[in-house]
Design a protein around this motif. Structure first.
Motif, PDB file in Angstrom:
ATOM      1  N   GLY B 180       0.987  -1.444   0.123  1.00  0.00           N
ATOM      2  CA  GLY B 180       0.029  -0.212   0.238  1.00  0.00           C
ATOM      3  C   GLY B 180       0.744   1.550   0.035  1.00  0.00           C
ATOM      4  N   TYR B 188      -5.718   3.114   7.071  1.00  0.00           N
ATOM      5  CA  TYR B 188      -6.341   2.410   6.733  1.00  0.00           C
ATOM      6  C   TYR B 188      -7.693   2.068   7.237  1.00  0.00           C
ATOM      7  CZ  TYR B 188      -2.370   1.375   3.991  1.00  0.00           C
ATOM      8  OH  TYR B 188      -1.427   0.799   3.821  1.00  0.00           O
ATOM      9  N   VAL B 190      -9.763  -0.372   6.681  1.00  0.00           N
ATOM     10  CA  VAL B 190     -10.258  -2.241   5.847  1.00  0.00           C
ATOM     11  C   VAL B 190      -9.983  -2.916   6.723  1.00  0.00           C
ATOM     12  CG1 VAL B 190     -11.543  -3.994   5.181  1.00  0.00           C
ATOM     13  CG2 VAL B 190     -11.642  -1.517   4.148  1.00  0.00           C
ATOM     14  N   LEU B 191      -9.439  -3.565   7.492  1.00  0.00           N
ATOM     15  CA  LEU B 191      -8.335  -4.501   8.570  1.00  0.00           C
ATOM     16  C   LEU B 191      -8.696  -5.450   8.509  1.00  0.00           C
ATOM     17  CD1 LEU B 191      -8.192  -2.231  11.344  1.00  0.00           C
ATOM     18  CD2 LEU B 191      -6.760  -1.675   9.509  1.00  0.00           C
ATOM     19  N   TRP B 195      -9.646  -8.583   2.830  1.00  0.00           N
ATOM     20  CA  TRP B 195     -10.803  -8.095   2.759  1.00  0.00           C
ATOM     21  C   TRP B 195      -9.214  -6.584   2.263  1.00  0.00           C
ATOM     22  CZ3 TRP B 195     -15.572  -6.923   4.231  1.00  0.00           C
ATOM     23  CH2 TRP B 195     -16.818  -7.751   4.330  1.00  0.00           C
ATOM     24  N   ARG B 196     -10.289  -5.752   1.353  1.00  0.00           N
ATOM     25  CA  ARG B 196      -9.291  -4.661   0.735  1.00  0.00           C
ATOM     26  C   ARG B 196      -9.633  -3.188   0.900  1.00  0.00           C
ATOM     27  NH1 ARG B 196      -8.912  -8.343  -2.178  1.00  0.00           N
ATOM     28  NH2 ARG B 196     -10.255  -8.092  -3.274  1.00  0.00           N
ATOM     29  N   GLU B 197      -8.982  -2.325   0.964  1.00  0.00           N
ATOM     30  CA  GLU B 197      -9.307  -0.544   1.045  1.00  0.00           C
ATOM     31  C   GLU B 197     -10.215  -0.630  -1.002  1.00  0.00           C
ATOM     32  OE1 GLU B 197      -8.819   1.361   4.129  1.00  0.00           O
ATOM     33  OE2 GLU B 197      -7.788  -0.533   4.025  1.00  0.00           O
ATOM     34  N   GLU B 200      -6.378  -0.617  -3.110  1.00  0.00           N
ATOM     35  CA  GLU B 200      -5.628  -1.790  -3.347  1.00  0.00           C
ATOM     36  C   GLU B 200      -6.531  -1.949  -4.072  1.00  0.00           C
ATOM     37  OE1 GLU B 200      -4.198  -2.093   0.987  1.00  0.00           O
ATOM     38  OE2 GLU B 200      -5.854  -2.611   1.126  1.00  0.00           O
ATOM     39  N   VAL B 201      -6.215  -3.453  -4.882  1.00  0.00           N
ATOM     40  CA  VAL B 201      -6.054  -4.082  -6.499  1.00  0.00           C
ATOM     41  C   VAL B 201      -5.359  -5.054  -5.301  1.00  0.00           C
ATOM     42  CG1 VAL B 201      -4.905  -4.939  -8.367  1.00  0.00           C
ATOM     43  CG2 VAL B 201      -5.394  -2.565  -7.748  1.00  0.00           C
ATOM     44  N   ALA B 202      -6.691  -5.923  -6.136  1.00  0.00           N
ATOM     45  CA  ALA B 202      -6.702  -7.359  -6.094  1.00  0.00           C
ATOM     46  C   ALA B 202      -5.060  -7.712  -6.723  1.00  0.00           C
ATOM     47  CB  ALA B 202      -8.135  -8.285  -6.197  1.00  0.00           C
TER      48      ALA B 202
END
Lengths: 551, 234
Positions: B180, B188, B190-191, B195-197, B200-202
């Motif tokens: 990140g 941040y 989303v902890l 899971w992602r912000e 953020e890219v999978a």
């Protein structure tokens, strides 16, 4: 809802209310209005080092009305301008002056354990603030290893409570050692902490959230944590505690002078009493007179300074008549194990200090080793995590493939109580630093018990990660923290300072940092160092007025 | 801040990575000024060499690329980054008793590396083929005790620490690993694992959907060929 009264804290230490609100992290007005002393002023107390030990002592003594000058070799940080949200850009936070390391198991310095500047190592510490257990104060009596302290847990307990309120510490109710609560409730868990708790639960191990020195809720003007994961690079938020924001502001408000950029190279002793300290500042030499001197340069620089202060009266180094200066330096064995999970973990989110397990802290008679270890989660950022991968011997494309998988890994760290050994410690090397002063050589070798402990800790970490679902685990061997080197003892043949941190050799010279610890337990040392300094301040306040220390 | 990046968004070293299109600098407007300046400077300004001489630079450049598996463009300019660090005397804060200062250890170890290459292949290290370079470097990693006048394990640690701390402080490498990046003042929210912000890219690599164990085995086989240790790994 906090179970503790902010009012009581504020009456003891107003620092959290003295950091500014709004867009700045530094109270410039407080720094501008700082009281300044002349070199010819004989101040009540000059302190060498503004970290956990030095800053806490400065705050307590200034508040009690003593004239205090605190010197630090490094800069006086402004989190806004000086710190960055970046690993490589944070090198200046570490003590990177030349040092030599040696022994069978040499210990890396710098970012690993050595701070620089006002705030000391706590500027870049992870933020864990556990207490020692009562057993840590008498390991020789209980387990036949280590050493007994000249004080017990109960002597330190009130100061643990004070400092936990002042940081403040956040965490669940603590079931280990002397069970206790924390002033702030535990923070929400990040992904790495979640993995730890998941694994521990599967194994039936108790794991608790905390204790971390980050307020959870309103505390003075401190900002709330934003869970950005850069605790080790200096907290730009003013959320994570360091003396820069927890004790220096109150010290300033009560008339202490902080002098950054001052490298002390000699404690001057004449007719058996300390007269002050000599230091370099921007290339020039100075002498600050003082009625009392406290050295708080931590386990490498404090012994180095005492050894550099040799004189005709102390030929082998100040306070070193019994060869105790620089001996019994300890580090915790701190292997870290990473586990690979099929889901994305992204451990870089949330603070690295989150969850702790102290189930293996005490001596277990069914094991072939004495004492124990704690397990905590750590969350290395990419540069640091690359050391985990290269430690496996990987390089080139394999290393890149592992690093490309970074988001899938969670990391646990352990703190193993390596035993104090006379041979482990600091001597002066032939190398000289930029000032022409001999640099420290820190020699470290493990004993058999040390090796068994670290092996056991690794195996527990692997079990926890596998129980949480890890398909592969890798471990890196390393060390964490520093304590000892000028240990407190019942007699001058066994240590450098007495139970009140006064040196046996010079009645108005004190050591108030981590170097006074006779054993280290499996706890991160910051809280204990601050508590010891606060206790020493109470001693000084109670005795100085009665004339005990008058010239 | 609105300046264009000196490369297309989502660029990774050698075009490798598993986070298709992820550009860590896409968030830079949410970074603090000090950090943004530092990272953009790292990206846009490659310092001129000041520490390494010409021959040293040839050897060091080749060595760093081998350690980092950096064989294709675009590259992270690790040679310049390591050179700048050595020029500034920015050490990690210690040296082993049996090692000289980092700067001296670097110069000496580069000479020894060329000696090894000359002895094995009759030419300097940087003039060797990739496979030959791999074998020379593997020889240092495998050496027990002293390698010339230096303890082999400390040399290895010196090289890999300088190489990796340069490489993984560069935003191109952050794109590659999905990190990140700087996170202040934006933190941040989303902890949770898995899971992602929103930004953020999978992990996604259509052409390479093979599982982790297979990927790492494949890398190990390719590494074994490069270093002549193939037989040992079977």
């Amino acid at each position: 809802m906090s179970r503790f009264s902010d009012k009581a804290v504020r009456e003891r230490n107003e620092s959290a209310w003295l950091v500014p609100t709004g867009q700045q992290r530094t109270n410039w007005e407080l720094r501008r209005q700082m009281r300044r002393y002349d070199h010819d002023d004989e101040v009540d107390l000059v302190i060498v080092g503004c970290g956990a030990g030095g800053a806490t002592l400065a705050q307590r003594m200034a508040r009690a009305g003593f004239s205090v000058v605190a010197l630090d070799a490094g800069p006086w940080w402004d989190p806004d301008a000086d710190w960055v949200s970046d690993e490589a850009g944070s090198n200046k936070l570490y003590w990177t002056e030349p040092r030599v390391i040696s022994g069978d198991d040499p210990v890396a310095m710098g970012s690993n354990n050595s701070g620089r500047g006002v705030g000391g190592s706590m500027v870049h510490f992870a933020g864990y603030v556990p207490r020692l257990h009562p057993s840590d104060f008498e390991t020789m009596t209980r387990d036949g290893v280590g050493a007994d302290w000249p004080i017990g847990y109960q002597d330190l307990k009130p100061y643990y409570e004070q400092i936990e309120e002042e940081l403040p510490a956040a965490g669940e109710h603590w079931p280990w050692g002397d069970p206790h609560g924390y002033p702030h409730n535990a923070h929400p868990l990040g992904p790495n902490g979640e993995i730890f708790r998941r694994g521990a639960t599967k194994l039936g191990l108790r794991a608790k959230v905390g204790p971390v020195a980050i307020p959870n809720g309103r505390f003075g003007h401190r900002n709330h944590c934003i869970y950005r994961g850069f605790c080790l690079q200096g907290c730009k938020v003013n959320a994570k505690a360091s003396p820069l924001i927890t004790h220096i502001p109150d010290a300033l408000a009560h008339g202490a002078e902080i002098r950054p950029g001052c490298m002390v190279y000699e404690v001057v002793v004449s007719a058996g009493r300390a007269k002050g300290v000599r230091y370099f500042h921007e290339g020039a030499g100075y002498f600050q007179r003082a009625r009392m001197v406290a050295v708080a340069g931590y386990s490498i620089e404090t012994p180095r300074l005492l050894l550099l202060s040799a004189s005709s009266a102390f030929r082998d180094g100040l306070c070193n008549d019994y060869g105790q200066v620089g001996r019994y330096v300890m580090v915790q064995g701190a292997p870290q194990t990473a586990g690979r999970f099929s889901e994305e973990i992204r451990m870089y989110k949330a603070p690295p200090p989150e969850v702790t397990c102290e189930e293996f802290y005490e001596t277990d008679l069914s094991k072939d080793y004495k004492r124990g270890f704690a397990i905590q989660n750590v969350s290395p950022l990419p540069v640091t995590y690359s050391e985990h991968v290269t430690a496996q011997g990987h390089w080139g494309e394999v290393m890149r493939e592992y690093m490309r998988d970074y988001v899938h890994w969670a990391v646990l760290g352990s703190l193993c109580e390596l035993l104090p050994q006379q041979r482990n410690g600091v001597t002066l090397a032939d190398d000289k630093d930029a000032h022409g002063l001999a640099v420290a050589n820190f020699s470290h070798s493990e004993c058999a018990n040390d090796k068994l402990l670290q092996k056991a800790a690794q195996s527990v970490m692997e079990d926890i990660l596998r129980a949480a679902g890890a398909e592969e685990v890798i471990t890196v061997k390393r060390y964490a923290h520093l304590v000892g080197g000028c240990r407190m003892a019942a007699s001058p043949e066994q240590g450098v300072v007495d139970a009140d941190l006064r040196t046996f050799a010079v009645p108005n010279l004190f050591v108030t940092d981590g170097s006074v610890l006779p054993t280290q337990g499996s706890a991160n040392p910051a809280l204990t160092i601050m508590a010891l300094a606060a206790r020493c301040a109470d001693y000084l306040r109670s005795t100085s007025r009665s004339g005990l220390l008058a010239p | 801040m609105s300046r264009r990046l000196p490369y297309p968004e989502g660029t990774t070293p050698g075009g490798k990575g598993r986070f298709e299109g992820y550009e860590v600098l896409g968030q830079r407007r949410y970074w603090d000024e000090q950090t943004r300046k530092l990272v953009m400077d790292r990206l846009e300004n490659t310092p001129e060499l000041k520490f390494f001489g010409l021959a040293e630079a040839e050897t060091a450049g080749a060595l760093l690329d081998v350690i980092l598996g950096q064989h294709e463009e675009p590259r992270v300019p690790v040679l310049a980054m390591v050179d700048a660090r050595l020029h500034a005397g920015q050490t990690d804060g210690w040296r082993h008793e049996a090692m000289p200062e980092d700067a001296v250890a670097w110069r000496e170890s580069l000479l020894f590396l060329d000696d090894d290459a000359e002895q094995s292949f009759g030419r300097r290290f940087h003039a060797c083929s990739l496979e030959e370079r791999g074998q020379v470097v593997q020889g240092v990693q495998d050496a027990e005790g002293a390698w010339y006048s230096l303890p082999a394990k400390h040399v290895w640690s010196l090289w890999s620490r300088y190489a990796c701390s340069a490489f993984y402080s560069h935003p191109l490498a952050w794109n590659e690993i999905g990190f990140g990046g700087p996170a202040y003042p934006r933190g941040y929210k989303v902890l949770r694992p898995g899971w992602r912000e929103p930004w953020e890219v999978a992990e996604q690599r259509a052409g390479d959907p093979v599982p982790w164990a297979t990927r790492v085995e494949r890398a190990k086989r390719s590494h074994a060929v490069r270093t002549g240790t193939e037989a040992d790994n079977r």
